[in-house]
Design a protein around this motif. Structure first.
Motif, short mmCIF file in Angstrom:
data_model
loop_
_atom_site.label_atom_id
_atom_site.label_comp_id
_atom_site.label_asym_id
_atom_site.label_seq_id
_atom_site.Cartn_x
_atom_site.Cartn_y
_atom_site.Cartn_z
N ASP A 29 18.41 25.47 21.75
CA ASP A 29 17.46 26.24 22.55
C ASP A 29 16.16 26.30 21.75
OD1 ASP A 29 15.90 28.17 23.75
OD2 ASP A 29 17.59 29.46 24.27
N PRO A 30 15.12 25.62 22.21
CA PRO A 30 13.90 25.52 21.38
C PRO A 30 13.23 26.85 21.13
CG PRO A 30 13.49 24.69 23.59
CD PRO A 30 14.96 24.90 23.49
N CYS A 31 13.46 27.85 21.98
CA CYS A 31 12.81 29.15 21.79
C CYS A 31 13.68 30.14 21.02
CB CYS A 31 12.44 29.77 23.15
SG CYS A 31 11.25 28.79 24.09
N ASP A 32 14.78 29.66 20.47
CA ASP A 32 15.60 30.50 19.60
C ASP A 32 15.05 30.40 18.18
OD1 ASP A 32 17.44 31.88 18.15
OD2 ASP A 32 19.13 30.55 18.58
N PHE A 33 14.16 31.32 17.84
CA PHE A 33 13.55 31.35 16.52
C PHE A 33 14.20 32.40 15.62
CE2 PHE A 33 10.08 30.02 19.42
CZ PHE A 33 9.85 28.75 18.91
N ALA A 34 15.13 33.17 16.17
CA ALA A 34 15.65 34.32 15.44
C ALA A 34 17.02 34.10 14.83
CB ALA A 34 15.69 35.55 16.36
N SER A 35 17.85 33.28 15.46
CA SER A 35 19.27 33.25 15.09
C SER A 35 19.51 32.83 13.65
CB SER A 35 20.03 32.32 16.04
OG SER A 35 19.98 32.82 17.36
N SER A 36 18.76 31.83 13.16
CA SER A 36 19.03 31.30 11.83
C SER A 36 18.47 32.18 10.72
CB SER A 36 18.43 29.90 11.69
OG SER A 36 17.02 30.00 11.65
N GLY A 37 17.57 33.08 11.04
CA GLY A 37 16.91 33.87 10.01
C GLY A 37 15.75 33.17 9.33
N ALA A 38 15.42 31.95 9.78
CA ALA A 38 14.30 31.21 9.19
C ALA A 38 12.98 31.85 9.60
CB ALA A 38 14.35 29.75 9.65
N VAL A 39 11.93 31.57 8.81
CA VAL A 39 10.60 32.06 9.14
C VAL A 39 9.60 30.92 9.28
CG1 VAL A 39 10.90 34.33 8.13
CG2 VAL A 39 10.12 32.43 6.69
N LEU A 273 4.59 40.04 17.02
CA LEU A 273 5.77 40.08 17.87
C LEU A 273 6.99 39.63 17.06
CD1 LEU A 273 4.31 38.36 21.05
CD2 LEU A 273 4.69 40.80 20.71
N PRO A 274 8.16 40.19 17.34
CA PRO A 274 9.38 39.69 16.69
C PRO A 274 9.73 38.31 17.23
CG PRO A 274 9.94 41.33 18.35
CD PRO A 274 8.44 41.33 18.24
N LEU A 275 10.46 37.57 16.44
CA LEU A 275 10.90 36.24 16.87
C LEU A 275 11.87 36.36 18.04
CD1 LEU A 275 11.46 34.67 13.34
CD2 LEU A 275 9.56 34.21 14.91
N THR A 276 11.73 35.47 19.00
CA THR A 276 12.63 35.48 20.16
C THR A 276 13.91 34.73 19.83
OG1 THR A 276 11.53 33.51 21.05
CG2 THR A 276 10.75 35.66 21.81
N ALA A 277 14.95 35.05 20.59
CA ALA A 277 16.27 34.45 20.35
C ALA A 277 16.68 33.48 21.43
CB ALA A 277 17.33 35.54 20.21
N SER A 278 15.86 33.34 22.50
CA SER A 278 16.25 32.45 23.59
C SER A 278 15.02 32.11 24.43
CB SER A 278 17.30 33.11 24.49
OG SER A 278 16.73 34.21 25.19
N GLU A 284 10.13 35.73 29.34
CA GLU A 284 9.89 37.13 29.74
C GLU A 284 8.72 37.71 28.96
OE1 GLU A 284 12.27 41.42 30.01
OE2 GLU A 284 13.25 39.65 29.16
N LEU A 285 8.64 37.38 27.68
CA LEU A 285 7.54 37.86 26.86
C LEU A 285 6.21 37.29 27.36
CD1 LEU A 285 6.70 39.38 24.24
CD2 LEU A 285 7.06 37.23 23.01
N CYS A 286 6.19 36.01 27.71
CA CYS A 286 4.96 35.38 28.19
C CYS A 286 4.51 35.96 29.52
CB CYS A 286 5.17 33.88 28.35
SG CYS A 286 5.31 32.97 26.79
N MET A 287 5.43 36.44 30.32
CA MET A 287 5.10 36.91 31.67
C MET A 287 4.82 38.41 31.72
SD MET A 287 4.96 34.37 33.63
CE MET A 287 5.36 32.62 33.55
N GLU A 288 4.61 39.03 30.57
CA GLU A 288 4.30 40.46 30.58
C GLU A 288 3.11 40.76 31.48
OE1 GLU A 288 3.59 41.84 26.64
OE2 GLU A 288 5.68 42.37 26.29
N PRO A 289 3.19 41.81 32.29
CA PRO A 289 2.08 42.14 33.17
C PRO A 289 0.93 42.78 32.40
CG PRO A 289 3.80 43.79 33.38
CD PRO A 289 4.35 42.71 32.48
N PHE A 290 -0.22 42.86 33.05
CA PHE A 290 -1.36 43.52 32.46
C PHE A 290 -1.06 45.00 32.30
CE2 PHE A 290 -5.66 45.28 32.29
CZ PHE A 290 -6.26 44.41 31.40
N PRO A 291 -1.38 45.61 31.15
CA PRO A 291 -1.03 47.02 30.93
C PRO A 291 -1.72 47.93 31.95
CG PRO A 291 -1.67 45.97 28.88
CD PRO A 291 -2.02 45.02 29.96
N PRO A 292 -1.00 48.85 32.56
CA PRO A 292 -1.62 49.77 33.52
C PRO A 292 -2.45 50.83 32.81
CG PRO A 292 0.67 50.36 33.18
CD PRO A 292 0.44 49.08 32.41
#
Length: 707
Positions: A29-39, A273-278, A284-292
């Protein structure tokens, strides 16, 4: 750049356990940046992740509608269209024959950012969703320098590797390459193109902070705008996985090295932002709505969101400005500053505070370094008083200045030239507001009406009543340039009467009376006092040093002193003019502001004040900025857009670290003293004709090579 810098290894703040994790191969999963603990992560994995976010045509339509609305309010819109064709280029982003304009969401945002950058101004920017820039940073470990020392006969200047400490530990663990071994090498070519040509093309085709090549080069060198892709507004991620460098040592040996781009977790540098896991989490992070705008907390979040485009640039400057002393220079090195002139003749009088630092050069010159043009008045007052007691000359060092408002600029002018009473001559920037746009006219009238009702009830003028941050642009937010007082609350249609028409790119534009930003928009309310030695620092004894990366207020500050001091630029390309500063055309506005203020006023008044026009707002958490109000020069008739103020002289020096300030100031003073000057008639109401002079017959002050 500095002689032998050794930058802060910002990625060392991670624990050793983190740093010892190898750069992993692309995950399933290319967007799993969290599982391995790598930075740290490879280019191909990050690109694959970004490309998983799907494109939605509704997003494109909404974003372009908000941008078009914002630009329609600018009195510079016609001038920018004549220069860049933005009306056509913005429309071309949405092909009317299809709803499948882009292969993915990331490609759409890159296209919108590229359109903004074609306007060639740091005030005109687009900030994509923070998933693409506030989680991972692309970097190579190099800080580049330029010098005119050690030239071959056909060369005018060369690029060299000045430092390799930008995340060097993590970079070596991720790639196996110890970049520190390459420090001091001449960069002959990058990806097959001669180094200076390569950086010129990068500045023109991607960076585009300014229409001046020298300004863009200074950004690459001083702000790390090539090596560190951390800026939301200005940096595209690298278009390839690695760069190929052709390097040369001082003994003439050439070799090629391939250096991959590495993506690091931004949290190692600053809050992020924290690293995503999936992939699902990333989308979902990219699609955040404009803050009300439903509460103080959400408004504060909104402010932080759109402001995030600027702090990374300050962070990049921080890497340079806090460099410590570096390795000993050896015969292989191409460093600009001779080793014997590193760390000489500079004493810290007042350490950096509120963006100001006061230095003493030798025993007769005070230098005040200003990181912005905001809240440093107390520190600068103390610095000038020190200069009054100890110095013959005063240098205002604006290299890398990030700008701000004009209250501090006007204070500084009043402090040094108290006899000047004309506000525009003393640094207050004149503007006009366009009044031929029905939507903008309604906005200005209803905001004025809101102010007239809210201020008598105790609400603060000009800013959002909950946060004190969002400007409303009612009459009290503007100043009458003759009286120096805010426009009265009762003047609800201030923008309509009196009205004038000016030609902008051959198009008649109807505009308001001339006004300035009210001090009520600033958190600074200084006492406009006079220096104890007012009049001493003028002419060749008052010097402003710029490098083309000083923007907005960092440009208008020296412009306010044109004819009363010496303005010097440094850096850039040899034998080519460099801009005195960038983002110089006008005052920046944010595209989200208009609809946010409309919703706020309608909600707060329960609909008592309602708007008839439709003000479109971003649906995604993105934003755009534009120069909404064009700035006039001190003559109050010429736009900075048409005729920006130029420096008085230029010198070919690129050093910018603390250890080389003494070298730079020495070169600067020699250049000023070598200039051919002649007296000019007294101006601006000065009682001291000797304060005003001009430089003639000199565009470049170049001292012998190696000095």
């Amino acid at each position: 750049m500095s002689a032998s810098p050794k930058g802060p290894r910002f990625l060392r703040v991670a624990t050793l356990a983190f740093l010892l994790l190898p750069l992993r191969l692309a995950a399933a999963d290319p967007c799993d940046f969290a599982s391995s603990g790598a930075v740290a992560f490879p280019w191909d994995q990050v690109v694959a992740c970004y490309e998983t976010v799907p494109f939605h045509h509704d997003d494109l339509e909404n974003i372009l509608a908000v941008i078009a609305q914002d630009r329609s309010f600018s009195d510079l819109a016609e001038l920018y269209d004549a220069r860049s064709g933005w009306v056509a280029s913005l429309s071309a982003l949405d092909d009317p024959t299809t709803e499948e304009d882009y292969l993915g969401d990331f490609a759409m945002h890159n296209a919108i950012k590229a359109e903004h950058k074609n306007l060639l101004n740091s005030h005109v920017t687009y900030v994509a969703p923070q998933c693409y820039w506030n989680m991972l940073i692309a970097f190579v470990p190099f800080d580049f320098g330029v010098t005119t020392r050690f030239l071959e006969p056909a060369e005018k200047q060369i690029v060299f590797i000045e430092d390799a400490s930008i995340g060097s530990d993590l970079y070596q663990l991720a790639t196996g390459i110890d970049a520190a071994e390459l420090v001091g090498m001449k960069v002959v070519a990058i990806n097959g193109t001669p180094a200076l040509e390569y950086f010129r093309a990068f500045g023109r085709e991607q960076l585009k902070r300014d229409d001046n090549d020298g300004s863009n080069l200074s950004s690459i060198l001083n702000r790390l705008d090539y090596s560190l892709r951390a800026s939301a507004e200005h940096a595209f991620i690298p278009d390839r996985g690695a760069d190929e460098y052709l390097l040369e040592s001082r003994n003439g040996r050439r070799f090629t090295v391939t250096l991959p781009w590495v993506f690091a977790w931004r949290g190692l540098l600053s809050p992020s932002l924290p690293l995503t896991a999936s992939t699902e989490e990333f989308i979902e992070l990219c699609m955040e709505p404009f803050p009300p705008l439903s509460s103080a907390e959400s408004i504060e979040s909104l402010e932080k969101s759109w402001r995030r485009g600027d702090p990374p640039n300050r962070e990049q400057s921080w890497f340079v400005k806090t460099k410590a002393s570096g390795p000993e220079v050896t015969a292989k090195d191409f460093f600009e500053v001779p080793p014997g002139q590193v760390g000489k003749h500079i004493e810290v009088i007042f350490p950096q505070a509120d963006g100001a630092e006061v230095l003493q050069y030798k025993n007769h010159v005070t230098a005040i370094r200003l990181a912005h043009t905001d809240d440093w008045i107390d520190e600068v007052r103390a610095g000038i008083e020190h200069a009054c007691q100890n110095s013959e000359r005063l240098i205002i060092d604006l290299r890398g200045n990030g700008g701000g408002g004009d209250v501090a600029i006007r204070w500084l002018h009043q402090h040094l030239f108290p006899e000047e009473e004309d506000l525009a001559q003393a640094g207050k920037i004149p503007f006009r507001v366009r009044n031929d746009n029905a939507k903008l006219n309604e906005y200005l009238f209803k905001v004025a009406l809101f102010q007239s009702l809210a201020v008598p009830m105790g609400f603060p003028p000009c800013v959002d009543v909950l946060t004190g941050q969002i400007p409303l642009w009612g009459p009290m937010c503007w100043m009458d340039l003759e009286s120096g007082e805010p426009l009265p609350l009762s003047d609800l249609d201030w923008f309509l009467s009196p009205s004038i028409t000016e030609l902008r790119a051959g198009v008649p534009v109807s505009l308001s009376r001339q006004v300035g930003h009210s001090q009520l928009l600033s958190r600074t309310f200084p006492e406009f006092d006079a220096s104890s030695c007012a009049g001493r620092f003028a002419g060749e004894n008052l010097i402003f040093l710029t490098d083309g990366t000083n923007g907005s207020g960092g440009y208008t500050l020296p412009a306010a002193f044109k004819g009363e001091g010496v303005i010097a630029t440094m850096g850039g390309f040899v034998d080519e003019p460099i801009a005195m500063g960038r983002a110089r055309s006008g005052s920046k506005g944010q595209a989200w502001l208009w609809a946010s203020v409309v919703d706020f006023i309608e909600g707060l008044t329960g609909g008592f004040i309602s708007f008839d026009e439709e003000y479109v707002q971003f649906e995604r958490n993105v934003t755009s900025s534009m120069e909404v109000w064009g700035a006039y020069r001190k003559d109050r008739t010429t736009l900075h857009f048409d005729e920006p103020v130029e420096a008085d002289l230029h010198l070919h020096v690129w050093s910018d670290s603390f250890e080389t300030h003494g070298y730079v100031y020495g070169r600067l003073l020699e250049a000023v003293d070598a200039a051919d000057r002649k007296p000019v008639p007294q101006s601006h109401g000065s009682s001291n004709p000797s304060q005003h002079f001009q430089l003639k017959g000199l565009t470049t002050a170049e001292l012998p090579k190696g000095h």
